[in-house]
Enzyme design. Sequence first.
Site, PDB file in Angstrom:
ATOM      1  N   SER A  68      -1.532  -3.696   2.008  1.00  0.00           N
ATOM      2  CA  SER A  68      -1.779  -3.380   0.603  1.00  0.00           C
ATOM      3  C   SER A  68      -3.264  -3.096   0.420  1.00  0.00           C
ATOM      4  O   SER A  68      -4.106  -3.713   1.059  1.00  0.00           O
ATOM      5  CB  SER A  68      -1.340  -4.549  -0.281  1.00  0.00           C
ATOM      6  OG  SER A  68      -1.441  -4.210  -1.647  1.00  0.00           O
ATOM      7  N   ASP A  69      -3.560  -2.149  -0.455  1.00  0.00           N
ATOM      8  CA  ASP A  69      -4.943  -1.829  -0.764  1.00  0.00           C
ATOM      9  C   ASP A  69      -5.024  -1.375  -2.214  1.00  0.00           C
ATOM     10  O   ASP A  69      -4.085  -0.775  -2.734  1.00  0.00           O
ATOM     11  CB  ASP A  69      -5.479  -0.732   0.151  1.00  0.00           C
ATOM     12  CG  ASP A  69      -6.976  -0.572   0.013  1.00  0.00           C
ATOM     13  OD1 ASP A  69      -7.701  -1.428   0.555  1.00  0.00           O
ATOM     14  OD2 ASP A  69      -7.431   0.368  -0.655  1.00  0.00           O
ATOM     15  N   GLN A  70      -6.150  -1.660  -2.851  1.00  0.00           N
ATOM     16  CA  GLN A  70      -6.315  -1.308  -4.264  1.00  0.00           C
ATOM     17  C   GLN A  70      -7.631  -0.569  -4.475  1.00  0.00           C
ATOM     18  O   GLN A  70      -8.660  -0.943  -3.911  1.00  0.00           O
ATOM     19  CB  GLN A  70      -6.291  -2.563  -5.125  1.00  0.00           C
ATOM     20  CG  GLN A  70      -6.309  -2.284  -6.614  1.00  0.00           C
ATOM     21  CD  GLN A  70      -6.201  -3.565  -7.404  1.00  0.00           C
ATOM     22  OE1 GLN A  70      -7.162  -4.299  -7.535  1.00  0.00           O
ATOM     23  NE2 GLN A  70      -5.009  -3.835  -7.902  1.00  0.00           N
TER      24      GLN A  70
END
Length: 192
Positions: A68-70
């Site tokens: 996951s990355d934001q």
Amino acid sequence: MPPLILASTSPYRRELLARLGLPFETANPAVDEALLLGETPEAGALRLSEAKARAVAGSHGDALIIGSDQVACLDGQIFGKPGTHDNALRQLQAMRGHRVNFFTGLCLLNARTGKAHRRGVATLVTFRNLQDEEIESYLRKEQPYHCAGSAKSEGLGIALIARIDGEDPNALIGLPLIALCDLLRIENVSVF
């Protein structure tokens, strides 16, 4: 069920995944989180979520791996992890009174088959029009220097926010659980 690995060292993502009640381990993906030249925030977050999952696949060949990355973005300006107080102050001053897209890329990688399922989740955050003194006070108390956009919504950062619009409240913290449940179902993993 194959082993489940969270490709992250984030305690917030670990805490979110624990809510599903599935056994899992964590692994440090050690991926450079910089966006590529000309890459959109959305494309970058999706690419990085998969890169994180693939980075740990070599040592977890039979696992389902979650990456996951934001990326936070306002009018084309990217707001990553500030790292320092001064950078965080500049970020929050630029975002105050505006609506910012916190785009979270999610990947579930089947390391055995190499198949990656990706999903992107946008969360639109409207920031309060805060005074510099309020921002300084928040930064001294919370020290959110490792959070995209300096807005640690799972803590005192919620007071920075006037409104949140999105399909999954967990996405803003960094792991969209609704989308993850969908991807786990594709891999025949039930949380019940």
